[in-house]
Design a protein around this motif. Structure first.
Motif, PDB file in Angstrom:
ATOM      1  N   GLN A 125       0.816  -1.217   0.000  1.00 23.65           N
ATOM      2  CA  GLN A 125       0.000   0.000   0.000  1.00 23.65           C
ATOM      3  C   GLN A 125       0.846   1.262   0.000  1.00 23.65           C
ATOM      4  O   GLN A 125       0.330   2.367  -0.145  1.00 23.65           O
ATOM      5  N   PHE A 126       2.157   1.119   0.145  1.00 19.50           N
ATOM      6  CA  PHE A 126       3.033   2.282   0.262  1.00 19.50           C
ATOM      7  C   PHE A 126       3.538   2.804  -1.074  1.00 19.50           C
ATOM      8  O   PHE A 126       3.921   3.957  -1.182  1.00 19.50           O
ATOM      9  N   ALA A 127       3.549   1.962  -2.077  1.00 19.87           N
ATOM     10  CA  ALA A 127       4.055   2.365  -3.394  1.00 19.87           C
ATOM     11  C   ALA A 127       2.926   2.964  -4.219  1.00 19.87           C
ATOM     12  O   ALA A 127       1.789   2.513  -4.152  1.00 19.87           O
ATOM     13  N   ARG A 128       3.261   3.965  -4.986  1.00 17.59           N
ATOM     14  CA  ARG A 128       2.260   4.636  -5.815  1.00 17.59           C
ATOM     15  C   ARG A 128       2.015   3.908  -7.127  1.00 17.59           C
ATOM     16  O   ARG A 128       0.998   4.095  -7.757  1.00 17.59           O
ATOM     17  N   ALA A 129       2.996   3.137  -7.571  1.00 19.85           N
ATOM     18  CA  ALA A 129       2.853   2.510  -8.880  1.00 19.85           C
ATOM     19  C   ALA A 129       3.244   1.047  -8.827  1.00 19.85           C
ATOM     20  O   ALA A 129       4.272   0.698  -8.254  1.00 19.85           O
ATOM     21  N   ALA A 130       2.424   0.228  -9.423  1.00 20.46           N
ATOM     22  CA  ALA A 130       2.751  -1.193  -9.512  1.00 20.46           C
ATOM     23  C   ALA A 130       3.966  -1.407 -10.405  1.00 20.46           C
ATOM     24  O   ALA A 130       4.583  -2.455 -10.371  1.00 20.46           O
ATOM     25  N   SER A 131       4.305  -0.400 -11.197  1.00 21.44           N
ATOM     26  CA  SER A 131       5.441  -0.519 -12.113  1.00 21.44           C
ATOM     27  C   SER A 131       6.759  -0.153 -11.453  1.00 21.44           C
ATOM     28  O   SER A 131       7.740   0.102 -12.143  1.00 21.44           O
ATOM     29  N   ILE A 132       6.784  -0.150 -10.129  1.00 19.42           N
ATOM     30  CA  ILE A 132       7.998   0.266  -9.418  1.00 19.42           C
ATOM     31  C   ILE A 132       9.185  -0.627  -9.770  1.00 19.42           C
ATOM     32  O   ILE A 132      10.316  -0.175  -9.819  1.00 19.42           O
ATOM     33  N   ASP A 133       8.939  -1.897 -10.049  1.00 18.66           N
ATOM     34  CA  ASP A 133      10.054  -2.747 -10.447  1.00 18.66           C
ATOM     35  C   ASP A 133       9.961  -3.039 -11.932  1.00 18.66           C
ATOM     36  O   ASP A 133       9.265  -3.942 -12.360  1.00 18.66           O
ATOM     37  N   ARG A 134      10.697  -2.269 -12.682  1.00 15.55           N
ATOM     38  CA  ARG A 134      10.738  -2.424 -14.135  1.00 15.55           C
ATOM     39  C   ARG A 134      11.975  -3.196 -14.558  1.00 15.55           C
ATOM     40  O   ARG A 134      12.280  -3.277 -15.735  1.00 15.55           O
ATOM     41  N   SER A 135      12.702  -3.732 -13.615  1.00 10.41           N
ATOM     42  CA  SER A 135      13.938  -4.435 -13.916  1.00 10.41           C
ATOM     43  C   SER A 135      13.642  -5.754 -14.621  1.00 10.41           C
ATOM     44  O   SER A 135      12.730  -6.474 -14.252  1.00 10.41           O
ATOM     45  N   ILE A 136      14.445  -6.042 -15.639  1.00 10.78           N
ATOM     46  CA  ILE A 136      14.328  -7.271 -16.409  1.00 10.78           C
ATOM     47  C   ILE A 136      15.510  -8.145 -16.025  1.00 10.78           C
ATOM     48  O   ILE A 136      16.665  -7.792 -16.294  1.00 10.78           O
TER      49      ILE A 136
END
Length: 180
Positions: A151-162
């Motif tokens: 609930q603390f992160a604003r974006a589910a895309s916070i981990d864009r690392s491949i």
């Protein structure tokens, strides 16, 4: 394409990771891309630059803090001096289209997470490819996933690392990205 590489400046590393850094450098050089890196004449930094140069790379940009100027890699075709490590990170991020994280220490992890934070905030689609050599980055990527789903992160895309595990996966992913 400008490829920013974050990696260890240590020597005497396992030949498997030296081979991955060399394969990355060759791909950069053979593809006519630009290598952007920490610019130090040591470890995986120098290995990547040397392989890129030997494969025909014409643009090797080193970004070095002023206090490390004496350690600058002579392979750099352009040397940019940063005020300090934070300025260096900012300059690296600003000079990259794609980011590759090879094994490294605290500085490498800091550069990776700072780049991730920057591209998420700016809404960029620039890729970060992480070479997960022998699982060394599993804990960090799990932490990023846990944060993204909290609930603390604003974006589910916070981990864009491949994550990739070897040189072939790395080159395949870079080829895929370069075709976009």
């Amino acid at each position: 394409m400008k490829i920013v590489v974050y990696c260890s400046a240590n020597s005497d590393l396992p030949h498997e990771i030296v081979d991955i850094a060399s394969a990355l450098g060759r791909w950069i050089g053979e593809g006519g891309h630009t290598l952007v890196y920490g610019g130090v004449n040591a470890g995986l930094m120098h290995v990547t630059a040397q392989a890129a140069r030997e494969a025909g790379c014409k643009r090797i940009v080193g970004i070095v803090p002023k206090f490390f100027k004496h350690r600058a890699d002579p392979l750099c075709t352009k040397l940019k001096l940063a005020r300090d490590l934070n300025d260096r990170k900012s300059m690296l991020i600003g000079n990259g289209d794609v980011f590759v994280v090879l094994p490294g220490g605290l500085g490498t992890i800091d550069e990776w997470v700072s780049t991730l934070s920057h591209i998420v905030v700016e809404g960029s689609d620039r890729a970060i490819i992480v070479v997960n050599y022998k699982g060394m980055y599993l804990a960090q990527t799990e932490q990023l996933r846990n944060t993204a789903s909290s609930q603390f992160a604003r974006a589910a895309s916070i981990d864009r690392s491949i994550l990739v595990n070897d040189s072939q996966e790395l080159i395949n992913k870079l080829n895929e990205i370069s075709m976009l």
